[in-house]
Each structure stands twice: as C-alpha cells, then as structure tokens.
Design a protein around this motif. Structure first.
Motif, mmCIF file in Angstrom:
data_model
loop_
_atom_site.group_PDB
_atom_site.id
_atom_site.type_symbol
_atom_site.label_atom_id
_atom_site.label_comp_id
_atom_site.label_asym_id
_atom_site.label_seq_id
_atom_site.Cartn_x
_atom_site.Cartn_y
_atom_site.Cartn_z
ATOM 1 N N GLY A 92 18.342 -5.233 -8.728
ATOM 2 C CA GLY A 92 18.959 -4.971 -7.433
ATOM 3 C C GLY A 92 18.623 -3.630 -6.828
ATOM 4 O O GLY A 92 19.225 -3.219 -5.831
ATOM 5 N N THR A 93 17.648 -2.918 -7.410
ATOM 6 C CA THR A 93 17.235 -1.607 -6.886
ATOM 7 C C THR A 93 16.165 -1.797 -5.823
ATOM 8 O O THR A 93 15.111 -2.376 -6.106
ATOM 9 N N PRO A 94 16.427 -1.353 -4.596
ATOM 10 C CA PRO A 94 15.404 -1.527 -3.548
ATOM 11 C C PRO A 94 14.180 -0.660 -3.819
ATOM 12 O O PRO A 94 14.286 0.436 -4.366
ATOM 13 N N VAL A 95 13.026 -1.164 -3.450
ATOM 14 C CA VAL A 95 11.761 -0.427 -3.616
ATOM 15 C C VAL A 95 11.089 -0.311 -2.257
ATOM 16 O O VAL A 95 10.870 -1.313 -1.576
ATOM 17 N N SER A 96 10.801 0.914 -1.858
ATOM 18 C CA SER A 96 10.192 1.158 -0.559
ATOM 19 C C SER A 96 8.761 0.617 -0.520
ATOM 20 O O SER A 96 7.968 0.858 -1.432
ATOM 21 N N ALA A 97 8.440 -0.105 0.561
ATOM 22 C CA ALA A 97 7.065 -0.579 0.735
ATOM 23 C C ALA A 97 6.108 0.589 0.875
ATOM 24 O O ALA A 97 4.958 0.532 0.423
ATOM 25 N N ASP A 98 6.592 1.680 1.491
ATOM 26 C CA ASP A 98 5.768 2.878 1.628
ATOM 27 C C ASP A 98 5.408 3.447 0.262
ATOM 28 O O ASP A 98 4.290 3.924 0.042
ATOM 29 N N TYR A 99 6.378 3.396 -0.672
ATOM 30 C CA TYR A 99 6.123 3.915 -2.012
ATOM 31 C C TYR A 99 5.033 3.106 -2.704
ATOM 32 O O TYR A 99 4.127 3.665 -3.340
ATOM 33 N N ILE A 100 5.075 1.777 -2.567
ATOM 34 C CA ILE A 100 4.085 0.923 -3.218
ATOM 35 C C ILE A 100 2.695 1.194 -2.648
ATOM 36 O O ILE A 100 1.715 1.355 -3.386
ATOM 37 N N LEU A 101 2.601 1.250 -1.311
ATOM 38 C CA LEU A 101 1.307 1.520 -0.680
ATOM 39 C C LEU A 101 0.783 2.896 -1.067
ATOM 40 O O LEU A 101 -0.415 3.080 -1.303
ATOM 41 N N SER A 102 1.694 3.877 -1.138
ATOM 42 C CA SER A 102 1.302 5.231 -1.516
ATOM 43 C C SER A 102 0.774 5.264 -2.949
ATOM 44 O O SER A 102 -0.241 5.911 -3.238
ATOM 45 N N ALA A 103 1.453 4.542 -3.858
ATOM 46 C CA ALA A 103 1.023 4.515 -5.261
ATOM 47 C C ALA A 103 -0.357 3.888 -5.387
ATOM 48 O O ALA A 103 -1.209 4.367 -6.149
ATOM 49 N N ARG A 104 -0.609 2.803 -4.640
ATOM 50 C CA ARG A 104 -1.922 2.153 -4.698
ATOM 51 C C ARG A 104 -3.012 3.063 -4.118
ATOM 52 O O ARG A 104 -4.127 3.142 -4.646
ATOM 53 N N ARG A 105 -2.673 3.730 -3.032
ATOM 54 C CA ARG A 105 -3.651 4.634 -2.415
ATOM 55 C C ARG A 105 -3.995 5.775 -3.364
ATOM 56 O O ARG A 105 -5.163 6.156 -3.509
ATOM 57 N N HIS A 106 -2.973 6.342 -4.026
ATOM 58 C CA HIS A 106 -3.215 7.428 -4.983
ATOM 59 C C HIS A 106 -4.159 6.968 -6.100
ATOM 60 O O HIS A 106 -5.055 7.710 -6.526
ATOM 61 N N LEU A 107 -3.945 5.735 -6.581
ATOM 62 C CA LEU A 107 -4.767 5.216 -7.672
ATOM 63 C C LEU A 107 -6.217 5.027 -7.222
ATOM 64 O O LEU A 107 -7.156 5.367 -7.956
ATOM 65 N N GLU A 108 -6.417 4.518 -6.013
ATOM 66 C CA GLU A 108 -7.773 4.333 -5.488
ATOM 67 C C GLU A 108 -8.488 5.676 -5.344
ATOM 68 O O GLU A 108 -9.684 5.797 -5.659
#
Length: 787
Positions: free
Chosen positions: A389-405
């Motif tokens: 039930g913990t919300p996850v920001s879509a911005d956080y997910i995109l940011s994490a993927r961008r950092h990895l790339e």
C-alpha cells in the motif's frame, strides 16, 4: 530556486581571522581548501546556503569551525542533522579528541546520557549537537510533515539559542537524488519550527536538479550556492569488462598489500561468497576480509564498521549499505564488482578512497547483465511497495531508470573518466595537462581501435537501414549476422548490413554503441510501450550523418590493461618518505587510537604520517610545522612522537629535521595543490573574469578594486594574483604588499629556508596574513627562476 548565488554576506574581518586562528590551533591546517572560506563566511553571516563539496573536500570543517567560534561568543550551539548514528558518533569522537564540546542525541543513548546532553545544551556547554532528522522534527514518519507534532527537542533548542542548522548528506531530501530518504522530507518544517533560523545544506553529490530541489524542499531564503570541483585528481579510475572476476579482484588487491580497501557487490549473497573466497584456508589465520550488508544484525554491522574504522581490519566486502558512516581517510582502494545504480552513487562510493589527498585506485568491473539485474531489483522493490500500500512516484521510477542508463553509458564510454564525471555534474573539465594521467583511457589501459571509423559507419548504417526503431540488442544481432525470429520476421536478414560485423562479439559491439552515444555520434531515446514500459531506441544525430560521410572522426577503444601508470603515480607520492618510519608511526597511531577509543585517523591522517616520515622532525617546534598538527595534538602527542623519531634516526644512522618541501612550485598548475598533494577542488571561475583581473594586475590595480570590477571575492582575486605573479614575474609587487611586510616575509623565508605557509606564519609570530605570505613567496619563487 532562483539563479545560483555565489556571494555571501561578509562577516566581520576579525571574526573570519579568528576562525582561521582557531582552525590552525585546533586542526593544524595552515590554509583552507577552495570554497571552505566562502562556506564559513555564509555560516558566520547566518546565510542560508547549499554547499556541494565532493568527498574529501572538507565539508565538515565548514560548519564545525564557525560553530565553535559562534558558541564561544554566546551565539548558541550548531545543530547538525545526520542520517546515521555511526556517522554522528565518528564526528563527535573526532571533535572531542580535539577538545571540542560536541555531543549527539540518538537511540543508542540511555536515559542518563540523554539527560546529561540536554543539561549541557541548556547550560551552554555545547559547541555542536548531532541529531537525526526524525528525532529533531518528531512525529511518526507516515504523518504529513505539516501535521506532525514538534519533537521534545525543539523547545530545548530554542531555549539554548540555537539559530543555525547544518544538514549533512542533504541530497537525501531530493526525489531526484540517488539516495532519497523519506525522513529527510520532515526537515521542510524546520523554518517554521525555529523562525529566523539559518540552514546550511551540505552534500558531496548533487546535480543541478538536485541542488535546486534541496533549496526548495528546505525553503531556503536567497541561498548562497557553493559548488566545488567534482574532479578528484588523486583517484585513478579503471573501468574493465568483468571476465574472470576472482582473478581480477586478486590482481587488484595485489597492488595494495596491507592497505585499506572496500569491495562493493550488488547482492548480499555475492558479499557472503566473496568473503568466503578471500578468507579461504592458507592465510595468516586473521580474517582478510569482513562482510557487511543489511541482512546482518545491527550489532554485527556496528562491529564490522568499528573494526574497519579502527584499522583492526583493512578490507571490507559490502553492499552499498556500507560507507556513509565511514570516515576512514586512508582508504587506498575501492573496487566495484558490478555496475553502481547511478553516477552519483559511483562518485560518492569511489570518493571514499583517498580522502587524505594521497593516491588511491578505483576499479569498476562491469557486464551488460548488471543493467538487467538493477532493473529487476527496481521492479521488485516497486512491486513490494505497491503490495504493502506504499505509493511509488512515477517520477522516481523514471529517474532511477535514467540514472542506470547514464551509469551504463559512462562505463562503456571512450572519454577520459575524470572529464566524464566532472561534466556530468555540469562543470567544464579543465585539467592542468592534456591528459588526466589518472584513468584507464589516459594511462594506456585501453587502446584505440585502428579501424574505428569503418566500424562506426557500419553500426550507424545498421541503425539507419532498420528505420531507427530498435534497441542495441536488435542492431547487434543484425550486424553479427544472427537469425533470431524477430530479425527474420522483419526481413532484416535480407539487409545489406546483415553480418557486416560478424567477426565482433556482442560485448564488443555493445561497448562500441555506447561509446558512440557518449561521443554524440548516436543517440538513445526511450520509446514508451503500450504497457507503459520504456524501451531504449537508437537514433541518428546530425553528427551521425557526418560520421557516415567520413567528415567527422570517432574514437573507439578496447581494453589493453597495464599497471605502469598507477605504479608511477604511487612511487611519486611516496618520494622521500622513510617507509619503515611511516610503518612505525602508523603502529603508534593505532596504539594511541586504541587507548583513546577512537579511529586512528582522529589522531593523525596518513598525509601527516608521510610528512613526518619524510621530514623526521626531532623537536616540538619542527613537529608543529607539519601539516595537520595543531596546538592540541602537539601538547598531547608531541613529546612521545619526537622521542620515537629520534630513536628511529639514531638506530638507523639517518639525518633528521630535513627541510619541508616548498609549496610554491614553478609549475603554476601545481601551485593550487594543498599540503597533502590534493589538487584544488574549487569550481574554476569563467576565464573572462580571470583575464580581466590579469589586465588590471598589469596596471597595478589594488585587490579590492579588481574584486569590484570583476564581481569576484577578494579571496578569489588573491588566488588570481598569486598565479599572475608566478607566471608573469613582475619586478615589484609593492602595489599589493607594503615594503615593510615584504621585507619581513623575505627575511623569514631566508631564515627558515622554506616557502611553506605554516612555518612562515609561525616564524612571523602569526602577525602576517596567509594571503600576504603567499604572494611574497610566489614573487620570491618567480625571481629565483629568473636568476
């Protein structure tokens, strides 16, 4: 946040001078590193600020020194917000060893210790108080910050006159940072809870976006933005394809016998397996390596951290959970067995090496599988959060993927590693020479592909012929002449580019593709699929067309590992050092640290030990000239260490009290180096202001007037002037230094036989400012070269 502000309200000159004397007496530092002065000025002036100084740049001193001065002058203690108990404890131990009144409030304290700390706070006996964000603000983490009740600490802090807060590891407050921590968001209410307070945010890793977010989240008012140079020239970066991991690890460790190192692994089981392998039977019986990860008990993790900090163990194998609370300055090796999750994480983790300014090696072993592993871990963490039930920001997910790339692209890039890191953080890279001489590319660990242009043209042709609609995996399959179902369905096996690079491995081609991306000759864009998942697609750029026409050169590299470059740098840094004496002093440092119950670096740094072993001082006066030895340490350890050095010299028939190396060398680029050999870390000013300053110097314009015309601080103009004097060698510097002062400094140089600032400052009875001494020393050195 508005446009960056780099000016600070200037505190009284006598306050800044007194802080300088306090630093000299307490820490034994004769001069400040770049931007430390500006950060200290901001604290003294109660100016909100964001200070970004890469690891080893001296962030702690920026708030510790002015905090002591302000507390001594009745302006209340400084509160330092820190994320980890271990990190707080290390700083408190180090400060207390220097005679500073510091304490902490955390869950490790018993009721009696907590009461004593609060009593000291109320009675005005503290200079600094360290707390965690949740203990400072109070209330359950899940409550919105605006609804969270004030903690029991707020009222005592107000009553004690606290008006200044230093936020350590401030990047933790930003969603865009690599180490976001929800509890740091609570600090957004600090300005409301303590009206009129000044907040000073400190971090080692922050892009422009993260800096802006830090200021916005903390509601800073007209903050000063002070950004140091992200380059760490004493670090040697090596990035190697992971092939024989255990062999590569052992090869790296063989270059650092008996030295401190950290080996990072992505997964806990990798940590356990590697520790078992390194501690295999046949060794000395003492564990060579200790493991650290979140799966261990808190007590075990604490014991491992303390063993490493106290030099009871020199090698740690860990996940990224290890490191933020470690302040050991003499780490000579950081090795990643897999790709870090972001360039910010890589910069921070490698930054734990060589914090004493001496050489250190950073090795990264990577594989294309690492990206898949991190993507899997990210997806699983998101699914686990949503399941609870913990919300996850879509911005956080995109940011994490961008950092990895971006991290993957860095690992495969063909650009100087120092250049790539500095420019990632938004700064121009300005090396003293054409080569950094401190990374795999510049040391010759890699070699240029002879037919790079032809290979690049074939790769770009494959991207063009397939319609710029596919990722690297598909393009590689086409170029290698493979026939997977997808290639056959699209009839790409019928294209003229099919099989053009069949002699190259998939790994090589993927490396080459990412190198082309890093050079701007190819682009990678995320195409959002129907299910919402981004797919990286290769696209041509204007530079791609120029390469395909043969109008633009490209550089592709392949591995050719050598170790000669690293060895040359290491030998240079040990030049003149009495190795047996260094080891003897290191042993004594360990014994002294064990008696005090503190980490060895609290006693003396490795840089100080090397200087002692180079100079071999046998008097207290000679000992005081050495970098890092202040009045407190001179009184506590001076007699014992002088006696040890005397005994060593007598036993081995060695000369003692050798001259200190000069600090105003003929090479102007080296003139910016600190006493430990660490290159200056200030963000280099735009050349236009420096050029204007030099024109004004040629007209004998006073420093204050040059500062007004260039819009730069007098301290910066003094730096420009020292470089101008060194290079241009004017016949006289009377326009900036009174003749009487010049004569006194010149006489001191002749008497001491040194151009080091600290011995000259002492010889001049501490009455001539360091800037004036530096200018005279620079001029005397310039004249000597003319002779």
């Amino acid at each position: 946040m508005t446009a960056p502000v780099v000016t600070t309200a200037r505190p009284a000159a006598d306050a800044l001078a007194e802080v300088g004397r306090l630093i000299q007496e307490t820490w034994g530092y004769a001069s400040l590193r770049p931007l430390q002065r500006e950060a200290i000025e901001a604290v003294l002036a109660s100016r909100d600020c964001v200070v970004v100084l890469p690891t080893g740049g001296g962030k702690s001193l920026c708030y510790q020194a002015p905090a002591i001065y302000l507390a001594q002058h009745g302006q209340g203690p400084m509160v330092v917000v820190s994320p980890l108990i271990a990190l707080m404890k290390d700083q408190v131990d180090a400060l207390r060893a220097l005679g500073v009144q510091a304490s902490q409030i955390d869950s490790s304290l018993g009721p009696q210790e907590r009461r004593k700390t609060l009593d000291d706070l109320r009675a005005g006996r503290l200079h600094l108080l360290f707390v965690s964000p949740e203990r400072l603000i109070g209330g359950p983490k899940e409550m919105p910050p605006a609804e969270r009740p004030a903690s029991a600490l707020i009222d005592p802090l107000r009553a004690a006159g606290v008006r200044r807060f230093a936020i350590d590891e401030a990047h933790c407050i930003s969603h865009w940072g690599h180490d976001f921590r929800p509890e740091y968001r609570q600090l957004s209410t600090l300005k409301t809870l303590v009206p009129g307070c000044a907040i000073h945010a400190f971090t080692a890793t922050a892009t422009v976006q993260v800096r802006d977010d830090i200021a916005a989240q903390l509601t800073l008012e007209n903050p000063a933005l002070l950004v140091g140079n992200f380059d760490r020239p004493n670090l040697i970066y090596r990035v190697l394809p992971r092939r024989d991991m255990m062999g590569q690890i052992q090869d790296t460790l063989s270059r650092h016998p008996g030295e401190a190192g950290i080996i990072y692994c992505v997964r806990r089981r990798d940590v356990d397996d590697l520790v078992t392998a390194l501690n295999a039977p046949g060794g000395s019986g003492r564990p060579r390596a200790l493991g650290y990860h979140a799966g261990l008990t808190p007590q075990t993790r604490r014991q491992v951290q303390e063993a490493f900090a106290r030099e009871q163990c020199d090698l740690i194998v860990a996940t990224v959970a290890f490191g933020m609370g470690i302040d050991r300055s003499n780490i000579r090796l950081v090795l990643h067995t897999g790709l870090p999750k972001s360039i910010e994480a890589y910069q921070q983790e490698t930054g734990r090496a060589g914090r004493d300014g001496l050489e250190a090696e950073c090795v990264l072993l990577y594989s294309g599988q690492d990206v898949i592993t991190w993507q899997y871990l990210l997806d699983r963490s998101v699914q686990d959060a949503l399941a609870t039930g913990t919300p996850v920001s879509a911005d956080y997910i995109l940011s994490a993927r961008r950092h990895l790339e971006e991290m993957d692209r860095f690992a495969r890039g063909a650009v100087c590693r120092h250049k790539a890191l500095v420019e990632y953080f938004g700064q121009p890279y300005q090396p003293a020479t054409t080569s950094c001489r401190a990374c795999d590319h510049c040391l010759g660990d890699t070699e240029v592909l002879p037919d790079a242009l032809r290979v690049a043209q074939k790769i770009l042709s494959a991207v063009a012929r397939t319609g710029q609609r596919f990722g690297a995996g598909h393009i590689i399959a086409v170029l290698r002449g493979e026939h997977p179902e997808r290639v056959r369905q699209l009839r790409h096996d019928q294209l003229s580019v099919h099989g053009l690079l069949a002699d190259r491995s998939s790994r090589e081609l993927r490396d080459f593709i990412y190198q082309l991306i890093g050079q701007g000759a190819l682009a990678q864009e995320n195409l959002l699929l129907r299910e919402g998942r981004p797919a990286p697609i290769l696209k041509l750029t204007p530079a791609s067309v120029e390469v395909m026409k043969g109008l633009r050169p490209v550089r592709l590299i392949q591995t050719a590992l050598q170790s000669a470059g690293e060895s040359r740098r290491t030998e240079s840094s040990w030049e003149g050092v009495d190795r047996p004496l260094f080891e003897e002093l290191r042993r004594r440092r360990k014994e002294a640290a064990d008696r005090r119950g503190v980490p060895p670096y609290v006693i003396f740094s490795d840089a100080t030990l090397r200087e002692l072993a180079r100079v071999r001082p046998t008097t207290l006066a000679g000992l005081r000239y050495v970098y890092g030895i202040g009045q407190t340490k001179l009184q506590e350890y001076g007699a014992e260490w002088v006696a040890a050095i005397k005994a060593h010299c007598a036993a081995h028939h060695l000369p003692s009290d050798l001259p200190l190396a000069p600090t105003v060398p003929a090479n102007p680029a080296a003139a910016a180096r600190g006493p430990a050999g660490l290159a200056a870390t200030a963000y280099r000013r735009p050349p236009a202001q420096k050029a204007l300053a030099w024109k004004l110097f040629a007209k004998n314009t006073p420093i204050g007037q040059v500062a007004r015309q260039t819009g730069r601080k007098p301290s910066t103009i003094a730096d420009y002037l020292a470089e101008y004097i060194t290079q241009e060698r004017p016949a006289s510097i009377a326009a900036w230094i009174p003749d009487s002062i010049y004569a006194r400094v010149a006489a001191a140089i002749k008497t001491t036989g040194s151009t080091r600032l600290k011995p000259l400052f002492i010889a001049l009875n501490e009455t001539v400012p360091y800037d004036q001494i530096r200018l005279v020393a620079a001029h005397r050195g310039a004249l000597a070269r003319d002779d």
